[in-house]
Design a protein around this motif. Sequence first.
Motif, PDB file in Angstrom:
ATOM      1  N   TYR A   9       3.021   1.561  17.691  1.00  0.00           N
ATOM      2  CA  TYR A   9       4.125   2.189  18.403  1.00  0.00           C
ATOM      3  C   TYR A   9       4.940   3.010  17.409  1.00  0.00           C
ATOM      4  O   TYR A   9       6.116   2.762  17.159  1.00  0.00           O
ATOM      5  N   ASP A  19       8.680 -12.255  20.543  1.00  0.00           N
ATOM      6  CA  ASP A  19       8.245 -11.240  21.498  1.00  0.00           C
ATOM      7  C   ASP A  19       6.872 -10.650  21.207  1.00  0.00           C
ATOM      8  O   ASP A  19       6.678  -9.432  21.335  1.00  0.00           O
ATOM      9  N   ALA A  40       5.480  -8.962  24.301  1.00  0.00           N
ATOM     10  CA  ALA A  40       6.307  -7.834  24.725  1.00  0.00           C
ATOM     11  C   ALA A  40       6.382  -6.725  23.685  1.00  0.00           C
ATOM     12  O   ALA A  40       6.965  -5.676  23.970  1.00  0.00           O
ATOM     13  N   TYR A  41       5.817  -6.948  22.508  1.00  0.00           N
ATOM     14  CA  TYR A  41       5.916  -5.921  21.459  1.00  0.00           C
ATOM     15  C   TYR A  41       5.254  -4.650  21.965  1.00  0.00           C
ATOM     16  O   TYR A  41       4.131  -4.681  22.476  1.00  0.00           O
ATOM     17  N   PRO A  42       5.934  -3.488  21.856  1.00  0.00           N
ATOM     18  CA  PRO A  42       5.393  -2.253  22.455  1.00  0.00           C
ATOM     19  C   PRO A  42       4.099  -1.809  21.798  1.00  0.00           C
ATOM     20  O   PRO A  42       3.921  -1.898  20.583  1.00  0.00           O
ATOM     21  N   ARG A 101      10.968  -1.566  18.046  1.00  0.00           N
ATOM     22  CA  ARG A 101      11.658  -2.390  19.033  1.00  0.00           C
ATOM     23  C   ARG A 101      12.764  -1.628  19.773  1.00  0.00           C
ATOM     24  O   ARG A 101      13.216  -2.073  20.824  1.00  0.00           O
ATOM     25  N   ARG A 134      12.759  -1.009  23.537  1.00  0.00           N
ATOM     26  CA  ARG A 134      13.005  -2.107  24.471  1.00  0.00           C
ATOM     27  C   ARG A 134      14.489  -2.313  24.767  1.00  0.00           C
ATOM     28  O   ARG A 134      14.845  -3.128  25.609  1.00  0.00           O
ATOM     29  N   ASP A 171      17.939  -1.650  26.480  1.00  0.00           N
ATOM     30  CA  ASP A 171      18.482  -0.951  27.640  1.00  0.00           C
ATOM     31  C   ASP A 171      19.582  -0.014  27.158  1.00  0.00           C
ATOM     32  O   ASP A 171      20.046  -0.115  26.013  1.00  0.00           O
ATOM     33  N   ARG A 202      21.322  -0.162  23.568  1.00  0.00           N
ATOM     34  CA  ARG A 202      21.011   0.893  22.589  1.00  0.00           C
ATOM     35  C   ARG A 202      22.292   1.493  22.005  1.00  0.00           C
ATOM     36  O   ARG A 202      22.400   1.715  20.795  1.00  0.00           O
ATOM     37  N   VAL A 205      16.674  -8.351  22.146  1.00  0.00           N
ATOM     38  CA  VAL A 205      15.826  -7.618  21.197  1.00  0.00           C
ATOM     39  C   VAL A 205      16.403  -7.794  19.801  1.00  0.00           C
ATOM     40  O   VAL A 205      17.549  -7.408  19.542  1.00  0.00           O
TER      41      VAL A 205
END
Length: 295
Positions: A32, A67, A70-72, A187, A190, A192, A196, A272
């Motif tokens: 990613y 995670d 869930a890791y991108p 990360r 992930r 929102d 962010r 996160v």
Amino acid sequence: MQIFEQIAPLRTALTSHRRAGETIGLVPTMGYLHAGHMALVKRAKAECDRVVVSIFVNPTQFGPNEDFAAYPRDRDRDLAMLSAEGVDGVFAPTVEAMYPRPGATTVSVEPLGDILIGKVRPGHFQGVATVVSKLFHIVQPDRAYFGEKDFQQLAVIRRMVADLDMPVTIVGVPTVREADGLAMSSRNVRLDPGSRAAASVLARALGAGERQVASGERDPDAVVAAMREIISGEPRAELRSLDLCDAETLDAVERIGERPVVLLVTAAFGGVLLIDARTVAPPTQPSATGAASAA
């Protein structure tokens, strides 16, 4: 650009380059990719004849409640970015290729891997050191490139290489940041929108700590307290750790002297976990003798 999913074909391909006297650079990643990773690739390309980038989300460095799933991940996007950058080879193994059976051997760098973030994420750096050791044995690079954002990871890898006499030079590359100072991380995607925006508090806190040290503050507790106050003002931030350490050894500092120090922060935003770090060189103080001579 060649893509390898198995170890043996990669080793075969690299052998011919090595026999031709070409230097090999390795950029280990978990994929990613973003501009921070590309900075590592650019540095490697500038210093090495051939560059290999590994893409592997390593399960052994994730805790049971972390995670990993869930890791991108976006392999096609990663490969397109690396191809555009002119990378020679990508090593993108499966978990089965890297861990064909339960491992009986691990690499543990103690106590360096058990302090700071190692307290927050027990076993994390053992997983990191083990997989990086495997990558070094597979690729056999002359130089390997890591971002300074993961400062403790960089310290752990450098110590592992020194202790085990691994013939690879470790190169730390400065952190690449977003416009508001947030360190680039896979990360970040992930977060929102509210989290962010809140995450920029880490850069503000590090900046405040850096200014205090650079202006001559010698009390580490005062520096940490000022940083903690800034982060505590952001309700979305769940502070996990905040430390001021010797930049070389990561030892706790009782009083800031002339050696560079590193400010390390770990915090969660909406679940996160983010980390960041900043090194600071304190201003040099004239010696008593020098001051007397000047007088």
